[in-house]
Design a protein around this motif. Structure first.
Motif, short mmCIF file in Angstrom:
data_model
loop_
_atom_site.label_atom_id
_atom_site.label_comp_id
_atom_site.label_asym_id
_atom_site.label_seq_id
_atom_site.Cartn_x
_atom_site.Cartn_y
_atom_site.Cartn_z
N SER A 15 77.49 -15.19 -84.70
CA SER A 15 76.85 -15.00 -86.00
C SER A 15 77.84 -14.33 -86.93
O SER A 15 78.67 -13.51 -86.48
CB SER A 15 75.58 -14.16 -85.86
N THR A 16 77.78 -14.70 -88.21
CA THR A 16 78.74 -14.19 -89.20
C THR A 16 78.01 -13.45 -90.30
O THR A 16 76.97 -13.91 -90.78
CB THR A 16 79.57 -15.34 -89.79
N ILE A 17 78.56 -12.30 -90.69
CA ILE A 17 78.04 -11.55 -91.83
C ILE A 17 79.20 -11.28 -92.79
O ILE A 17 80.37 -11.29 -92.38
CB ILE A 17 77.38 -10.22 -91.40
N GLU A 18 78.87 -11.05 -94.05
CA GLU A 18 79.88 -10.74 -95.06
C GLU A 18 79.69 -9.30 -95.50
O GLU A 18 78.57 -8.87 -95.78
CB GLU A 18 79.77 -11.67 -96.26
N ILE A 19 80.80 -8.56 -95.55
CA ILE A 19 80.78 -7.19 -96.06
C ILE A 19 81.51 -7.20 -97.39
O ILE A 19 82.66 -7.65 -97.50
CB ILE A 19 81.42 -6.21 -95.07
N ILE A 20 80.78 -6.75 -98.41
CA ILE A 20 81.32 -6.73 -99.77
C ILE A 20 81.54 -5.27 -100.17
O ILE A 20 80.59 -4.47 -100.13
CB ILE A 20 80.37 -7.41 -100.76
N VAL A 21 82.77 -4.93 -100.54
CA VAL A 21 83.09 -3.58 -101.01
C VAL A 21 83.09 -3.62 -102.53
O VAL A 21 83.87 -4.36 -103.15
CB VAL A 21 84.45 -3.11 -100.46
N LEU A 22 82.17 -2.89 -103.14
CA LEU A 22 81.98 -2.89 -104.58
C LEU A 22 82.98 -1.94 -105.23
O LEU A 22 83.03 -0.75 -104.92
CB LEU A 22 80.55 -2.49 -104.93
N ASP A 23 83.80 -2.48 -106.20
CA ASP A 23 84.83 -1.69 -106.88
C ASP A 23 85.09 -2.34 -108.23
O ASP A 23 84.62 -3.47 -108.50
CB ASP A 23 86.10 -1.68 -106.02
N LYS A 24 85.84 -1.67 -109.06
CA LYS A 24 86.25 -2.32 -110.30
C LYS A 24 87.20 -3.46 -109.96
O LYS A 24 87.84 -3.44 -108.90
CB LYS A 24 86.92 -1.31 -111.23
N PRO A 25 87.31 -4.49 -110.82
CA PRO A 25 88.16 -5.63 -110.48
C PRO A 25 89.64 -5.29 -110.55
O PRO A 25 90.05 -4.30 -111.17
CB PRO A 25 87.78 -6.67 -111.54
N GLY A 26 90.45 -6.14 -109.92
CA GLY A 26 91.88 -6.03 -110.08
C GLY A 26 92.31 -6.59 -111.42
O GLY A 26 91.53 -7.21 -112.14
N PRO A 27 93.57 -6.40 -111.81
CA PRO A 27 94.02 -6.91 -113.12
C PRO A 27 94.01 -8.43 -113.13
O PRO A 27 94.13 -9.07 -112.08
CB PRO A 27 95.44 -6.36 -113.24
N PRO A 28 93.83 -9.05 -114.31
CA PRO A 28 93.92 -10.51 -114.38
C PRO A 28 95.25 -11.00 -113.84
O PRO A 28 96.26 -10.29 -113.91
CB PRO A 28 93.75 -10.81 -115.87
N SER A 29 95.25 -12.22 -113.30
CA SER A 29 96.48 -12.79 -112.75
C SER A 29 97.34 -13.33 -113.88
O SER A 29 96.84 -14.01 -114.80
CB SER A 29 96.14 -13.90 -111.75
N GLY A 77 85.18 -8.55 -96.26
CA GLY A 77 85.57 -9.80 -95.62
C GLY A 77 84.44 -10.36 -94.79
O GLY A 77 83.31 -9.89 -94.81
N MET A 78 84.76 -11.42 -94.01
CA MET A 78 83.80 -12.09 -93.16
C MET A 78 83.94 -11.56 -91.74
O MET A 78 85.03 -11.65 -91.13
CB MET A 78 84.00 -13.61 -93.18
N TYR A 79 82.87 -10.98 -91.20
CA TYR A 79 82.85 -10.42 -89.85
C TYR A 79 82.03 -11.33 -88.94
O TYR A 79 80.92 -11.75 -89.33
CB TYR A 79 82.24 -9.02 -89.85
N SER A 80 82.55 -11.61 -87.75
CA SER A 80 81.84 -12.45 -86.79
C SER A 80 81.54 -11.64 -85.55
O SER A 80 82.38 -10.86 -85.08
CB SER A 80 82.67 -13.68 -86.41
N ILE A 81 80.30 -11.80 -84.99
CA ILE A 81 79.89 -11.15 -83.76
C ILE A 81 79.71 -12.23 -82.71
O ILE A 81 78.95 -13.18 -82.93
CB ILE A 81 78.58 -10.36 -83.95
N ASN A 82 80.38 -12.10 -81.57
CA ASN A 82 80.29 -13.06 -80.47
C ASN A 82 79.59 -12.39 -79.30
O ASN A 82 80.03 -11.32 -78.83
CB ASN A 82 81.67 -13.55 -80.05
N ALA A 83 78.46 -12.99 -78.83
CA ALA A 83 77.74 -12.50 -77.66
C ALA A 83 77.84 -13.53 -76.55
O ALA A 83 77.51 -14.70 -76.76
CB ALA A 83 76.28 -12.21 -78.01
#
Length: 1396
Positions: free
Chosen positions: A573-587, A558-564
């Motif tokens: 400032s905002t950073i994105e954390i991407i968790v690499l995995d196989k995809p979910g089933p098609p919708s 998700g999108m993580y924000s750091i407030n100082a």
């Protein structure tokens, strides 16, 4: 036709010598022989037959006795072309494909059916795509669509466009001749419409595979052809880095090029070009070597410093400039100076010791590499180096932190430690405004914090390095620093904007934080406060915040924000954390978009969770409802739709991390929702003829759920029992003309509609229609009207009838009667007229008439068409009208020498008056005008530039006037330039100015040609042929000569007419100012002056001199007197008044600049003693028994009011003990020079001169000459000349030739110029200049007579030296030598001869 027969059974006892072939036209009565030559074979091709005529043939044999009986005639044959359709085209094949088209080619058919091929038809139909659709049961027949126009294409290649991407198609090609469409030829296999893939390829020139060598300053151009499908992406780099900004890269679909201008050593390296597409990657390497001076040596550092020397060491330059480093140059500079001095210029090592340095002095040093192309860039020491054994100063003293009571400092060790280790550093502090430095402490490290400082005070710091030899110079902080707490806004500086982690792995993200006071840190995720767990935690320090995630899960992405936040402000400032995995089933769900008996189209939506990376493809599997086994339909589907033909499907998404869980569909039943269309309804059968009819119908009430794609039209002969299809091609309109019917047969018709499912029920049949032409009288002619009339005639015209009654119109009958009568009179022949207009003659003037016209066919005379109203014979009055051809409106362009003809038809009654003009003026004499009743023609033979312009034709009669014009452009050389004037003429140049020609000859003026001619010559000499402006400065004129000038314009057709100056211009100018001005005498009423001539008279003889004076206190100069010589007396002065005097020289060009007397003069009688200042400028010592000394001096400035009549020369012998002045001359010296004799060699002397005037008064002695040594000094003459004079000097006629040499020798040599061994004669063109050190000669306007052998001769007491020079002048040849002899005179030729 080709006939064949058998030989007769009996040859009559003699050998058969030939056969006679005869033909008989069925419509004729005679037999006509076919062969003129003897035919000995048993076949013969009869030619020259009339098309559609019917012939019979017979053959007779001939032997030595005669011709035998002819054979029995053949049956009758009709002479028509064979009616065969063409054969199939040869070898149809696919040459290329794209995502929307297929490119086909084929060969001509082997057989054309006896008729020329008129075109080719290309058809296509869809095919099952391999791997996507399975084979269907009871599939409908293939549906072929025409890709080409119905008339076909003329060429043997075709692009079938507007095709569906990834769809498979079949193709076939048919040929067409005048009989019809021939048999088709199929393209082998199905063709899938997609972009062809082809690996990239770079066609590197063989020369580029070697090292490309180029000189500095030149341009590099690399051109590389490329191939590949799809078009590859091109990337250039140099030494695995991006190109510099000035590099120009061009990329097209077929090539790429790299251009770098002004190459330098930094551009040397490996240039890589990479081509990449979906089929692969290809790279090529080009090594470029730039020949330049080297770059800077690298890593220049101090190896050792003593109290008298510095040792430097370095590494070779990264770039050697394409040439081996020959040596290094080491230079030094004291810190107090601005320029470097060389220490060594041929150092061959990578180190050097500079010695003999001044202890305690600071120096800068630099090292430069040198190769074959010169000295490269320098490597310089950044800071000055102090020559001592103590360390150098510490480096980079900076403030690292500060508070209101402390300052934190850091520094770097010295570049050189003086030969012994630095033991400690002394830190000192100085309060701002004071001069005293106080020691803080000594430190072994290179950082410290100074505490217990007063808040708000400014301090300056310095640090000194200490070794066992002593202290270094201190390094001072760049400026004072104040003790105060630092306050600044927070700042967050993450290293990346996104971070990725594989599912189940640990992650730690360290983010630097800045701010004073220390900021408060808060984390949020997707807009909500971050929840801390045993897996997710935050650790904050003074300068960092660290996010730790253990065993990452999908939810952690998700999108993580750091407030100082601190007291000054806040930062997010905002950073994105991407968790690499196989995809979910098609919708889901899986959607069934289209279902047929052959296929099913399914679609779905992408997965909600992509696994942190893009979906690469989908896997589709199918399963029969009666089976439990899943089979792959497609394992590489990039779309979210697909076709299949089973009952259950499932879809899985794929990314780089794996395959998702499947999305399954519901069961589906394969069925077709559409049915065949209903029956059309035939509306009408029209346009019945002997060979065809037009059928019209309406569409069916229902199309069966699918668009109607074709109508099938069928016919049935009353005499037959079978329905026959009429249309081979698809019919989508609601009408069709049936052709090919048999005359007088009766037919009925029906129509059937067709859609994608199949053919529907046919319509009800029509009643029977007989195929025959209708037989009627023709209709009335169209639009009868009067087009002209005279006093005795009327001219009428008409159009064809709308209906010819089914028979060709054979003619027209015109009838007329008087307006008040009803009795019609035929005025044409009974058989009628073939044309559509007729002039009715012999009518009564002023009588009104009625007119009617009837058409005639083989059935009879049709209905009449009556002229609306009546017509009256009378003269028509028409205003003039000019029929100007569209080509003439564009204008006429011809080359010089060609002819121009303008033929212009016109109308007008009465005949108009014809008038031609050119540019609103009269025509030239060579223009010929021809006039007639209805046209006029203007002709001009042998056109030249003067014939260009606008030609106007004006027609005038009593009804009006009309004008038209035709522009004529004659491509010729230009006319003469305009307004030629001579400006700014001086002794060696003149400036010409002019304006462009009025006539440019139909082409842009490229340049101007300038010629000059001396008034004493008849021929012009060229000055310039490349002048692009309307002004030119003619240089190298002979001073004083008279010149004529001329200018010609030049265009692409040649050089045009010249404009010449009407009068000669003299190459001269006003004279230079006079030389020095002297006051020779002054009284209370007069002043006498003398002066030196001007150095140059401006090219014209000096006419005289003006003496101007200005009394003190006034601003106005007045002419006092005029004189022809270089001296004059001004009278009428007022005693005691002070005057200024100046001299002006003048010639025919005007006055020179004035030259003033150096000082003002007071009008009074002067009794000054003469004074003199001797200026010795020549000391020549001559060889002989007695040494001699020649010297000269200048006259005294004032003669004391009486003429100087002698001089006394005295000398002093410095070797004598008393050193007295002794008189050297015992006779009176009148001139200002004297030769002293009786000198002793190598003795030293001084000389002085005293002047005496007529009154017997002696001046004071002059200053001493200084010490002169009497020596015998002789040096042989020599000269230094350009090496080019050793070779043949080649010069063009009309140019200037200059010889130049530096002259040496003692005494100064005499200079003599010789040509062909004789001394050169003086001439205005030849200018000789000789000084003590230089000899030069210039010959202006060189002619061929100036070619030959020249000698420069130098002569003095030391000898004679000669320097030869050979000159060749290039000029046009002279005329042949006479007399001119003519011999062998005949009617058509003669022979002429002349001596060479």
């Amino acid at each position: 036709m080709v006939l064949s027969w058998e030989a007769p059974s009996e040859d009559g006892g003699s050998l058969i010598t030939g056969y006679i072939i005869e033909k008989h036209d069925k419509e004729g009565v005679r037999w006509i022989r076919c062969n003129r030559q003897t035919v000995t074979h048993l076949t013969f091709k009869v030619t020259g037959l009339l098309e559609s005529h019917i012939y019979e043939f017979r053959v007779a044999a001939e032997n030595a006795v005669g011709v035998g009986e002819p054979s029995t005639p053949s049956v009758f044959y009709k002479a028509i072309d064979p009616v065969f359709q063409p054969g199939p085209p040869r070898n149809p094949r696919v040459t290329d494909t794209s995502k929307s088209s297929v490119f086909l080619s084929w060969g001509k058919p082997t057989k054309d059916g006896g008729s020329e091929i008129q075109g080719y038809i290309v058809e296509c139909c869809t095919s099952t795509e391999p791997g996507v659709q399975a084979e269907a049961v009871d599939a409908p027949a293939e549906e072929w669509k025409m890709c080409t126009p119905p008339t076909g294409v003329k060429t043997t290649k075709f692009e079938a466009g507007n095709l569906k991407e990834h769809q498979a198609y079949k193709f076939r090609v048919c040929a067409i001749n005048k009989v019809g469409v021939g048999e088709h030829a199929d393209v082998s296999g199905a063709v899938v419409v997609e972009d062809r893939k082809e690996e990239p390829d770079l066609d590197i020139d063989p020369e580029l595979r070697n090292i490309v060598t180029i000189k500095a300053g030149a341009s590099l151009r690399l051109f590389i052809p490329i191939k590949g499908r799809p078009t590859p992406a091109i990337k250039w780099n140099k030494d695995e880095a991006a190109l510099k900004e000035t590099a120009q890269v061009e990329i097209t679909s077929s090539y790429t090029s790299l251009v770098i201008d002004k190459m330098s050593r930094n551009d040397s390296g490996k240039y890589t070009v990479t081509a990449e597409n979906s089929s692969g990657t290809k790279s090529a390497l080009v090594v470029v070597r730039v020949l330049d001076t080297p770059s800077t040596p690298v890593n220049l550092k101090v190896k050792e410093i003593t109290n008298q020397s510095v040792t430097l060491e370095w590494e070779p330059p990264l770039l050697d400039g394409g040439s081996k480093i020959k040596n290094y140059i080491v230079e030094k500079r004291e810190s107090t100076r601005k320029t470097y001095a060389a220490v060594v210029t041929n150092c061959h090592d990578l180190s050097f010791t500079i010695e003999s340095l001044q202890e305690g002095c600071s120096y800068y040093f630099r090292v430069l590499a040198e190769n074959a192309y010169g000295v490269g860039l320098p490597a310089v020491t950044v800071d000055p180096l102090k020559v001592s054994e103590v360390p150098q100063s510490p480096q980079n003293l900076i403030v690292t932190d500060q508070t209101k009571t402390s300052i934190s400092l850091a520094w770097e060790r010295p570049e050189y430690d003086g030969g012994s280790r630095v033991m400690q550093y002394l830190l000192e502090v100085q309060l701002k405004g004071q001069e005293k430095w106080s020691g803080v402490n000594t430190f072994k490290t290179m950082e410290t914090t100074v505490t217990n400082l007063n808040p708000g005070q400014e301090y300056l710091f310095r640090v000194t390095a200490i070794n066992d030899k002593g202290k270094s110079d201190p390094k001072v902080l760049s400026g004072p620093v104040m003790t105060k707490d630092l306050v600044f806004e927070p700042d967050i500086r993450p290293a990346f904007s996104s971070y990725s982690v594989h599912v189940g792995k640990d992650m730690s993200i360290d983010i630097p934080i800045f701010g004073r006071p220390k900021p408060t840190i808060a984390w949020t995720k997707n807009g909500a406060p971050l929840k801390f767990t045993t897996r997710v935690n935050i650790h904050n320090t003074t300068t960092h915040t660290i996010l730790s995630i253990k065993e990452a899960a999908v939810d952690d992405g998700g999108m993580y924000s750091i407030n100082a936040t601190n007291s000054v402000g806040k930062k997010e400032s905002t950073i994105e954390i991407i968790v690499l995995d196989k995809p979910g089933p098609p919708s889901g769900p899986v959607r069934f978009d289209e279902i047929t008996t052959q296929s099913v189209t399914i679609s779905w939506d992408p997965p909600k969770h992509t696994g942190g990376c893009p979906i690469s493809n989908y896997i589709i599997q199918k399963r029969d409802a009666t089976s439990t086994t899943w089979e792959n339909v497609s394992s590489n589907c990039a779309r979210t739709t697909i076709k299949g033909n089973e009952y259950m499907f499932r879809v899985m998404a794929v990314n780089s991390n794996g395959i998702s869980d499947p999305l399954e569909s519901a069961a589906v039943i394969m069925r077709n929702p559409c049915v065949p269309p209903g029956s059309p309804h035939i509306e009408d059968v029209s346009n019945v003829a002997h060979d065809g009819m037009t059928i019209t119908w309406s569409a069916p009430e229902t199309d069966g759920g699918s668009k109607i794609t074709n109508y099938i039209v069928e016919k049935k002969d009353r005499a037959g029992i079978k329905w026959t299809r009429c249309n081979r091609q698809k019919v989508t309109d609601l009408s069709y003309r049936v052709v090919g019917l048999t005359t007088d047969h009766e037919y009925e018709f029906r129509v059937t509609a067709e859609n994608i499912v199949g053919v529907g029920e046919p319509s009800l049949p029509t009643s029977y229609y007989k195929a025959c032409d209708p037989k009627y009288k023709p209709g009335a002619p169209a639009y009868v009207n009067v087009i002209d009339s005279t006093k005795t005639s009327i001219t009428v015209s008409w159009g064809k009838p709308l209906s010819d009654g089914g028979s060709a119109i054979q003619g027209y009958i015109v009838e007329m009667c008087k307006a008040e009568e009803e009795e019609w009179t035929m005025v044409t022949p009974p058989t009628g007229l073939r044309v559509n207009k007729y002039e009715i003659p012999k009518l009564a003037e002023g009588q009104e008439y009625k007119v009617q016209v009837c058409a005639l066919n083989k059935i009879g005379v049709g209905e009449p068409a009556v002229l609306s109203g009546t017509a009256k014979p009378e003269e028509r009055i028409d205003p003039p009208h000019i029929h100007l051809d569209s080509e003439l409106r564009k204008g006429i362009t011809v080359k010089a020498g060609a002819s121009v003809k303008m033929y212009i038809p016109f109308k007008g009654r009465p005949m108009p008056e014809i008038k031609w003009t050119k540019d609103e003026g009269n025509l030239s004499e060579k223009a010929v005008v021809e006039k007639a009743m209805n046209f006029t023609q203007l002709s001009i033979d042998s056109c030249d530039r003067s014939d260009s312009g606008k030609y106007s034709l004006n027609l005038t009669n009593s009804s009006g006037s009309v004008s038209e014009f035709v522009s004529v452009k004659v491509l010729d050389t230009p006319g003469p330039p305009q307004s030629l004037v001579v400006k700014n003429i001086n002794r060696n140049s003149a400036t010409l100015e002019w304006s462009a020609p009025l006539i440019d000859g139909g082409s842009k003026i490229k340049n101007y040609v300038i010629d000059k001619r001396e008034s004493t010559r008849k021929a012009y000499a060229n000055v310039s042929t490349k002048c692009s402006k309307t002004a030119f400065k003619v240089e190298n004129l002979i001073e004083g000569a008279m010149y004529y000038f001329r200018v010609m314009a030049e265009n692409e057709y040649g050089i045009g007419q010249a404009v010449e100056t009407k009068t000669a211009s003299k190459a001269s100018e006003v004279p230079l100012p006079v030389g020095k001005v002297f006051l020779t005498d002054v009284t209370k009423s007069s002043a006498s002056l003398s002066w030196e001539k001007p150095e140059h008279d401006g090219g014209s003889r000096i006419g005289g001199y003006l003496i101007e004076m200005q009394p003190k206190g006034t601003d106005k100069w007045g002419v006092a007197t005029n004189t022809k010589t270089c001296e004059g007396t001004v009278t009428g002065l007022t005693a005691g008044t002070e005057y200024l005097f100046r001299i002006i020289a003048y010639n025919e060009k005007g006055k020179s600049e004035p030259k003033a007397l150096a000082a003002p003069v007071i009008a009074s009688d002067m009794t000054l003693e003469p004074s003199i200042r001797t200026q010795f400028n020549t000391y020549s010592v001559l060889a002989g028994k007695d040494l001699k000394l020649e010297f000269l001096w200048t006259k005294p400035q004032y003669d004391g009011g009486s003429k100087v009549n002698g001089y006394i020369v005295e000398r002093k012998d410095l070797a004598s003990p008393d050193r007295r002045w002794v008189r050297a001359n015992f006779t009176n010296i009148i001139e200002t020079y004297y030769t002293v004799t009786g000198l002793t060699e190598n003795e030293q002397y001084e000389f002085r001169v005293t002047a005496r005037n007529v009154a017997g008064v002696f001046s004071e002695p002059s200053e001493s000459s200084g010490v002169v040594t009497a020596t015998d000094e002789i040096e042989a003459p020599r000269a230094s000349m350009d090496p080019k004079y050793k070779d043949l000097i080649v010069v063009n006629a009309g140019e200037s030739l200059t010889f130049d040499a530096d002259v040496y020798g003692k005494p100064i040599p005499d200079v003599v110029w010789l040509k062909e061994g004789k001394e050169l004669e003086k001439a205005l063109r030849i200018e000789v200049k000789s000084t003590q050190k230089r000899a030069a000669m210039t010959i202006k306007d060189v002619t061929k007579l100036d070619g030959g052998h020249y000698d420069l001769v130098l002569k003095n007491l030391g000898g004679t030296k000669t320097f030869p020079i050979t000159v060749k002048v290039l000029d046009k040849p002279g005329p042949p030598n006479g007399p001119f002899k003519v011999t062998g005179v005949m009617a058509d030729r003669s022979e002429a001869a002349a001596e060479k």
